[in-house]
Write an enzyme that holds these catalytic residues in place. Structure first.
Site, PDB file in Angstrom:
ATOM      1  CD  GLU A  20      -3.133  -0.235  -0.115  1.00  0.00           C
ATOM      2  OE1 GLU A  20      -3.318   0.995  -0.151  1.00  0.00           O
ATOM      3  OE2 GLU A  20      -3.658  -1.017  -0.919  1.00  0.00           O
ATOM      4  N   GLY A  21       2.050   1.209   0.555  1.00  0.00           N
ATOM      5  CA  GLY A  21       2.933   2.382   0.536  1.00  0.00           C
ATOM      6  C   GLY A  21       3.248   2.776  -0.902  1.00  0.00           C
ATOM      7  CG  HIS A  22       5.638   0.169  -3.314  1.00  0.00           C
ATOM      8  ND1 HIS A  22       5.683  -1.033  -2.654  1.00  0.00           N
ATOM      9  CD2 HIS A  22       6.921   0.601  -3.383  1.00  0.00           C
ATOM     10  CE1 HIS A  22       6.933  -1.322  -2.340  1.00  0.00           C
ATOM     11  NE2 HIS A  22       7.710  -0.352  -2.767  1.00  0.00           N
ATOM     12  CG  MET A  50       2.576  -0.693   4.984  1.00  0.00           C
ATOM     13  SD  MET A  50       1.333  -0.819   3.692  1.00  0.00           S
ATOM     14  CE  MET A  50      -0.108  -1.015   4.721  1.00  0.00           C
ATOM     15  NE  ARG A  87      15.899  -4.813   2.612  1.00  0.00           N
ATOM     16  CZ  ARG A  87      16.248  -3.768   1.833  1.00  0.00           C
ATOM     17  NH1 ARG A  87      15.687  -2.595   2.006  1.00  0.00           N
ATOM     18  NH2 ARG A  87      17.175  -3.925   0.895  1.00  0.00           N
TER      19      ARG A  87
HETATM   20  P1  AMP Z   1      11.231   0.588  -2.715  1.00  0.00           P
HETATM   21  O1  AMP Z   1      10.480  -0.346  -3.596  1.00  0.00           O
HETATM   22  O2  AMP Z   1      11.404   0.084  -1.306  1.00  0.00           O
HETATM   23  O3  AMP Z   1      12.505   1.085  -3.341  1.00  0.00           O
HETATM   24  O4  AMP Z   1      10.309   1.858  -2.556  1.00  0.00           O
HETATM   25  C1  AMP Z   1       9.856   2.567  -3.680  1.00  0.00           C
HETATM   26  C2  AMP Z   1       9.262   3.866  -3.240  1.00  0.00           C
HETATM   27  O5  AMP Z   1       8.170   3.621  -2.360  1.00  0.00           O
HETATM   28  C3  AMP Z   1      10.265   4.745  -2.450  1.00  0.00           C
HETATM   29  O6  AMP Z   1      10.113   6.085  -2.842  1.00  0.00           O
HETATM   30  C4  AMP Z   1       9.843   4.519  -1.035  1.00  0.00           C
HETATM   31  O7  AMP Z   1      10.155   5.614  -0.182  1.00  0.00           O
HETATM   32  C5  AMP Z   1       8.338   4.378  -1.183  1.00  0.00           C
HETATM   33  N1  AMP Z   1       7.784   3.669  -0.024  1.00  0.00           N
HETATM   34  C6  AMP Z   1       8.194   2.485   0.483  1.00  0.00           C
HETATM   35  N2  AMP Z   1       7.506   2.174   1.599  1.00  0.00           N
HETATM   36  C7  AMP Z   1       6.641   3.199   1.808  1.00  0.00           C
HETATM   37  C8  AMP Z   1       5.654   3.474   2.805  1.00  0.00           C
HETATM   38  N3  AMP Z   1       5.422   2.648   3.821  1.00  0.00           N
HETATM   39  N4  AMP Z   1       4.962   4.628   2.711  1.00  0.00           N
HETATM   40  C9  AMP Z   1       5.193   5.496   1.668  1.00  0.00           C
HETATM   41  N5  AMP Z   1       6.104   5.291   0.700  1.00  0.00           N
HETATM   42  C10 AMP Z   1       6.824   4.164   0.773  1.00  0.00           C
END
Ligand code: AMP
Length: 280
Positions: A35-37, A184, A187
């Site tokens: 959901e963060g993504h 979220m 990992r």
């Molecule tokens: P990642 O796939 O971990 O490289 O994350 C891709 C993007 O999603 C990055 O800009 C992260 O900061 C963002 N992201 C990851 N987790 C979250 C979260 N819990 N809330 C908001 N954005 C997130």
């Protein structure tokens, strides 16, 4: 939803939008979407005519003893989620498409890249800055969307885009949490049930800091001590850093002010988790 594997196709896709006066947004990810993504994707969809999401587990941002090989890869499930959000294109290149043989150019944001996560993960931000620069050059978005969750990454990328004069606006989206407060993260799926409970200490520690700030406390030393006191209640979790820094420079500050970043990183078992708050 178009699946794109080459830089040339991605650029052609983006230019097609630009030709008809439409805006393009890019959401860089490493997949294993949650959901963060998706909150970034929704913000991008609301702001831009065409949205591309990149899914690329970037080898250069992982250290030799880190989880590159193990990192979750759930491409089909990711595509199902992105299609439901109305994403226009998924950019999923092979590593060789991004790092051609003989490539020897990297983007190094000096200073900032050695602070916070950069101090514990040497070379990490060099890999991040390099891949994001390449993605921005390939996709030519007017806006690119990142999460506050990776706050040090945000500082590095803001510096990089300003220094290189890249014509893109970085949009930073708030941290999305599980119902119990855990930020979220792709990992989180590494955590055992016991570790999942222990991991809540990151959020508890930040809540304690937040409560102290609300009482008027501004001393970084006192705020950091309050966070450490919380971590002490969960001795199996090993703190990597707890810091109060200027969000632009990542330099420590003595007194917290609006905009000060309070960031934590800790190992829960072998899983390294991060979280933060920005003082209001
Ligand atoms: P990642 O796939 O971990 O490289 O994350 C891709 C993007 O999603 C990055 O800009 C992260 O900061 C963002 N992201 C990851 N987790 C979250 C979260 N819990 N809330 C908001 N954005 C997130």
């Amino acid at each position: 939803m178009q699946i794109i594997q080459t830089v040339a196709e991605l650029r052609a896709w983006s230019r097609e939008f630009h030709r008809s006066g439409k805006t393009v947004g890019l959401v860089p990810t490493m997949g294993a979407l949650h959901e963060g993504h998706l909150s970034l994707v929704r913000t991008a969809k609301a702001a831009c005519d065409g949205v591309a999401v990149s899914i690329f587990v970037n080898p250069t941002q992982f250290g030799p003893n880190e989880d590159f090989a193990l990192y979750p890869r759930t491409f089909d499930a990711d595509c199902t989620l992105l299609k439901a959000e109305g994403v226009n294109a998924v950019f999923a290149p092979a590593p060789e498409e991004i790092y051609q043989s003989g490539a020897s150019t990297f983007v190094e944001v000096a200073g900032l890249s050695d602070r916070l996560d950069g101090a514990s993960r040497p070379g990490h931000f060099r890999g991040v800055a390099t891949v994001v620069a390449k993605l921005l050059i390939a996709a030519e978005p007017g806006r690119a969307f990142f999460g506050q969750k990776d706050a040090a990454q945000v500082a590095v990328l803001r510096r990089m885009t300003a220094d290189l004069g890249l014509p893109v606006e970085l949009v930073i989206c708030p941290i999305v949490r599980e119902r119990d407060g855990l930020a979220m993260s792709s990992r989180n799926r590494y955590l055992s049930a016991a570790e999942r409970r222990q991991a809540l200490v990151l959020h508890r520690a930040l809540n304690a800091v937040d409560a102290l700030v609300a009482t008027g406390e501004r001393s970084s030393e006192a705020l950091i001590a309050a966070a450490h006191a919380n971590f002490a209640t969960e001795p199996s979790v090993r703190v990597d850093y707890i810091a109060a820094v200027d969000w632009a420079t990542l330099e420590p500050v003595q007194e917290a002010r609006p905009g000060t970043l309070i960031a934590v990183a800790a190992f829960v078992g072998t899983t390294r988790l991060i979280d933060n708050l920005v003082v209001e």
